[in-house]
Write a protein that holds these residues in place. Structure first.
Motif, PDB file in Angstrom:
ATOM      1  N   ASP A  20      77.653  14.961  78.288  1.00  0.00           N
ATOM      2  CA  ASP A  20      76.200  15.050  78.224  1.00  0.00           C
ATOM      3  C   ASP A  20      75.549  15.014  79.607  1.00  0.00           C
ATOM      4  OD1 ASP A  20      76.672  14.983  75.504  1.00  0.00           O
ATOM      5  OD2 ASP A  20      74.991  13.648  75.096  1.00  0.00           O
ATOM      6  N   LYS A  61      69.013  10.010  80.377  1.00  0.00           N
ATOM      7  CA  LYS A  61      70.287   9.963  79.657  1.00  0.00           C
ATOM      8  C   LYS A  61      71.087   8.714  80.022  1.00  0.00           C
ATOM      9  CE  LYS A  61      71.039  14.884  78.713  1.00  0.00           C
ATOM     10  NZ  LYS A  61      71.286  14.770  77.271  1.00  0.00           N
ATOM     11  N   GLN A 122      70.356   9.999  68.139  1.00  0.00           N
ATOM     12  CA  GLN A 122      71.083  11.049  68.851  1.00  0.00           C
ATOM     13  C   GLN A 122      71.772  11.999  67.878  1.00  0.00           C
ATOM     14  OE1 GLN A 122      74.569  10.051  71.361  1.00  0.00           O
ATOM     15  NE2 GLN A 122      73.579  11.317  72.909  1.00  0.00           N
ATOM     16  N   ASP A 126      70.760  15.967  67.585  1.00  0.00           N
ATOM     17  CA  ASP A 126      71.791  17.001  67.711  1.00  0.00           C
ATOM     18  C   ASP A 126      71.824  17.900  66.474  1.00  0.00           C
ATOM     19  OD1 ASP A 126      72.509  16.058  70.186  1.00  0.00           O
ATOM     20  OD2 ASP A 126      74.281  14.970  69.486  1.00  0.00           O
TER      21      ASP A 126
END
Length: 219
Positions: A20, A61, A122, A126
Motif C-alpha cells: 500500500d 497511510k 479498509q 477496497d
C-alpha cells in the motif's frame, strides 16, 4: 496461535503495508527526479503539488497502519473516536466517489474495537471499486462494543477468502497479504470473547463485530 503462525501473520501484514505504501512513496521518488531536471516554473509548480499530495497520502497511510496493525504507542487503552474517524476519512479521500455516513455513539472506544473499526473500513473501501457509500456505526451496549460497516455501490469487489478470514474458517495455506488483516482482527475478536460476521449481496457488503469490553482484551 503458535510462534510460526505469529511470524507468518506479521510477515503478511508487513507485506500489505509495503504494497500500500509503494505507490505514494514511488510517486515521491519520481517527483524528486523530475524536480531535479525540470526548469520550467509552471512544471516545477505542478511537480511540487504532486509531491505535497504524495507526502500527505504517505503520512495518512502510515498513521492508519500504525493504529490498525501496530501496537499504537502513544494511545491509552481507549482512543478518542475522532482519531479513527479522521484516518478513515483520509483513506476514503484517496479513492473516488465515496461518501461516508457516521453513526458513532461513543466519545471513545477500546483499542481493540478501534483496530476492528479501521480494518473493517479498509475492507469496505477496497470493495467500493466504482465508488459508493460507507455507513459506519459503533456503540457500546450491555457491556459490549457493537460495530457495523456497510459498503453499498454499483459494484462490490470482495474476495471470499477475506470472508473466511473474518469468520475464522481460513485455512493456514490461504493466509496472504490480502487476508492477513482480516485474520488478525478475527483473532483479536476471538481473544476478546467476541466475534465477527459479514454478509454480501451484489450491491452491498456488511461487516459486523461484537466485542465485550470486559475480560482480557488483546491490545
Amino acid at each position: 496461535m503458535d510462534d510460526r503462525q505469529s511470524i507468518d501473520l506479521a510477515a503478511m501484514l508487513c507485506s500489505r503495508l509495503c504494497h500500500d505504501m509503494l505507490s505514494p512513496v514511488g510517486a515521491l521518488s519520481n517527483g524528486l527526479e523530475l524536480l531535479a531536471v525540470e526548469t520550467d516554473p509552471d512544471m516545477r509548480a505542478n511537480v511540487m503539488q504532486l509531491l505535497e499530495q504524495s507526502a500527505q497520502i504517505s503520512t495518512n497511510k502510515l498513521k492508519f497502519f500504525r493504529l490498525a496493525f501496530g501496537a499504537a504507542g502513544g494511545f491509552g487503552e481507549r482512543v478518542d473516536i475522532e482519531e479513527p474517524k479522521s484516518l478513515i476519512e483520509a483513506l476514503a479521500a484517496d479513492k473516488n466517489g465515496i461518501t461516508i455516513h457516521w453513526a458513532l455513539a461513543q466519545p471513545n472506544l477500546a483499542k481493540p474495537a478501534v483496530k476492528v473499526l479501521l480494518n473493517f473500513a479498509q475492507i469496505a473501501i477496497d470493495a467500493l471499486v466504482r465508488g459508493g457509500t460507507l455507513d459506519i456505526g459503533a456503540e457500546v451496549r450491555n457491556g459490549a462494543c457493537e460495530i457495523v460497516v456497510r459498503a453499498s455501490g454499483p459494484k462490490i469487489a470482495f474476495d471470499e477468502t477475506i470472508g473466511k478470514a473474518l469468520d475464522g474458517s481460513l485455512d493456514r495455506s490461504e493466509l496472504s497479504s490480502r487476508t492477513a488483516a482480516a485474520h488478525m482482527i478475527s483473532l483479536l475478536a476471538e481473544g476478546a470473547g467476541g466475534g465477527l460476521q459479514y454478509a454480501k449481496t451484489d450491491d452491498a457488503l456488511v461487516l459486523g463485530a461484537v466485542l465485550p469490553e470486559s475480560g482480557d482484551l488483546i491490545g
